[in-house]
Design an enzyme around this catalytic site. Structure first.
Site, short mmCIF file in Angstrom:
data_model
loop_
_atom_site.label_atom_id
_atom_site.label_comp_id
_atom_site.label_asym_id
_atom_site.label_seq_id
_atom_site.Cartn_x
_atom_site.Cartn_y
_atom_site.Cartn_z
N HIS A 1 -69.11 -19.80 17.92
CA HIS A 1 -68.36 -18.88 17.08
C HIS A 1 -67.01 -19.46 16.65
CE1 HIS A 1 -66.38 -14.83 16.29
NE2 HIS A 1 -67.49 -14.77 15.58
N LYS B 1 -64.12 -21.68 14.72
CA LYS B 1 -63.84 -22.11 13.35
C LYS B 1 -62.73 -23.15 13.43
CE LYS B 1 -65.58 -17.76 12.81
NZ LYS B 1 -65.78 -16.78 13.87
N ASP C 1 -58.27 -36.72 10.67
CA ASP C 1 -57.48 -37.92 11.01
C ASP C 1 -56.69 -37.78 12.30
OD1 ASP C 1 -58.48 -39.03 8.72
OD2 ASP C 1 -56.65 -38.76 7.54
N HIS D 1 -61.19 -8.72 10.04
CA HIS D 1 -61.88 -9.79 10.75
C HIS D 1 -60.92 -10.65 11.58
CE1 HIS D 1 -64.65 -13.38 11.06
NE2 HIS D 1 -65.51 -12.39 11.23
N LYS E 1 -58.23 -12.12 14.47
CA LYS E 1 -58.18 -12.22 15.93
C LYS E 1 -56.83 -12.82 16.30
CE LYS E 1 -62.68 -13.33 14.56
NZ LYS E 1 -63.18 -12.00 14.40
N ASP F 1 -43.70 -9.98 22.30
CA ASP F 1 -42.27 -10.26 22.21
C ASP F 1 -42.02 -11.31 21.11
OD1 ASP F 1 -41.93 -8.46 24.26
OD2 ASP F 1 -41.86 -9.98 25.83
#
Length: 403
Positions: free
Chosen positions: A114, A116, A121, A293, A295, A300
């Site tokens: 899951h 991404k 380089d 979508h 996350k 603080d």
């Protein structure tokens, strides 16, 4: 080099939605000189997927090492011509845990890749929640709100190491010593906190709950404010308890959750927690402009995270996930400002009067659904499955409709 170590001196660029994220990734690939590595859950043969296809094909033809790994469940229907034209250009195209369909149905829904991630380089990397699909554009058919991040600096090498470990089917070790690695929340005092970041991830070996542990530690150490924006929110008891205790200590605790869900059962199960959390002072907002979508979280001025991991059973207990933990006041202030703008302009606050009356039948149903959804990862891990791994794509020769 341990990919779980803190690094400092990283330059961080917040990228909101596909309109900012995709051009940044494509431009970095076009400027690459040696190597491009990608992991993604979803790659579709649509406007965005074909744009990625084109820049990867050109990179391969320039002689760069190009490797892309897509999930066998999230990206099951790419045309052979799409894949073969990349491999013909020298691109190494891989699937994570591909399985044949049974009666037309996908049989490999659990324990997915899951993440991404993009590494270029060894000095540039991208992380976040965006797949390579036009759903992450505002003009897309199922448009989503999401966040990504570009990293220039030493942390990019850690992301590269994690991608390579998955490709080579290697289990990265725990931090040593183990107890210190688990308890260390911020960078060492001797290290600059300018652009200080640490890669955390979930795998099936030594890092099964690292992301959840970091969330709990950050919440426990919070002094003023906690803001969590997450697409699928159904955490375990310990994380819920930390949120409740933080609100009881007088902190401002804010959750931004889905108001237009694409997984109705998960959203309904999450909504059954509203009354419990709000009774202790937690503020809940639902994002209603489109599907949410993201996350991300900010605690603080000192801690934030962005990545692929939801706070639900699949992400916390089954999938391969990756997040970046950030200790950088300038970046954290920017992310907080973006989330506060989201609350002001595109969210509705959930009020106690809006909660359904808790009848005995409703309480019983919510109890059963919550515990079923929370416990299915433990059951799923006992199912007899093949060992999940990344494998090179096998395709036929290209036809006349090659992209």
């Amino acid at each position: 080099m341990n990919p779980g170590d803190w690094t400092s001196g990283n330059r961080l660029q917040l990228l909101e939605n596909g309109e900012e994220y995709f051009p940044a990734v494509f431009a970095a690939i076009e400027a690459a000189r040696k190597e491009v590595l990608i992991e993604t859950f979803i790659l579709f043969n649509d406007e965005v997927g074909r744009a990625l296809h084109e820049v990867l094909r050109r990179a391969g033809e320039r002689g760069l090492r190009v490797v892309i790994t897509v999930d066998g469940y999230g990206s099951p229907d790419l045309p052979d011509a799409f894949v073969q034209s990349l491999t013909a250009a020298g691109v190494e195209f891989r699937y994570y845990d591909p399985r044949p369909r049974l009666l037309g149905l996908r049989t490999n829904a659990l324990g997915r890749l899951h993440r991404k991630l993009v590494a270029i380089d060894a000095g540039i990397a991208f992380i976040g929640g965006l797949n390579f699909a036009e759903d992450h554009l505002r003009t897309g058919p199922d448009s989503k709100q999401d966040y990504g991040l570009r990293i220039d600096g030493p942390a990019a090498a850690h992301i590269r190491a994690l991608i390579e470990a998955t490709r080579r089917d290697l289990a990265l070790p725990r931090q040593a010593p183990w107890r210190l690695g688990r308890r260390r929340q911020g960078p060492p005092q001797t290290q600059s906190q300018d652009g200080a970041v640490r890669l955390i991830w979930r795998d099936h070996e030594h890092h099964r709950d690292d992301i959840e542990v970091d969330y709990r530690l950050a919440i426990r150490r919070a002094q003023r404010e906690i803001c969590i924006a997450n697409a699928y929110f159904l955490p375990g008891y310990r994380l819920l308890r930390e949120l409740r205790r933080a609100a009881q200590r007088g902190l401002r605790v804010v959750l931004i959750l889905q108001g237009m869900p694409d997984q109705v059962l998960l959203r309904w199960a999450a909504s059954q927690l509203y009354g419990f959390l709000m009774a202790h002072g937690v503020q809940i907002y639902e994002y209603c402009e489109r599907a949410f979508h993201g996350k991300v979280a900010v605690v603080d001025e000192d801690w934030s995270t962005i990545g692929s991991s939801n706070l639900d059973p699949s992400s916390l207990a089954l999938n391969l996930e990756a997040n970046l933990v950030i200790v950088d006041r300038r970046f954290n202030a920017l992310l907080r400002e973006r989330l506060q703008g989201l609350i002001r302009e595109e969210c509705r606050k959930v009020l106690p009067a809006q909660l359904p009356r808790r009848t005995l039948l409703r309480q019983l149903a919510s109890y059963l659904v919550f515990h079923f959804v929370r416990r299915y990862p433990a059951w799923a891990r006992r199912l007899p499955t093949l060992r999940r791994r990344s494998v090179a794509a096998e395709v036929e020769a290209p036809g006349p409709d090659s992209p």
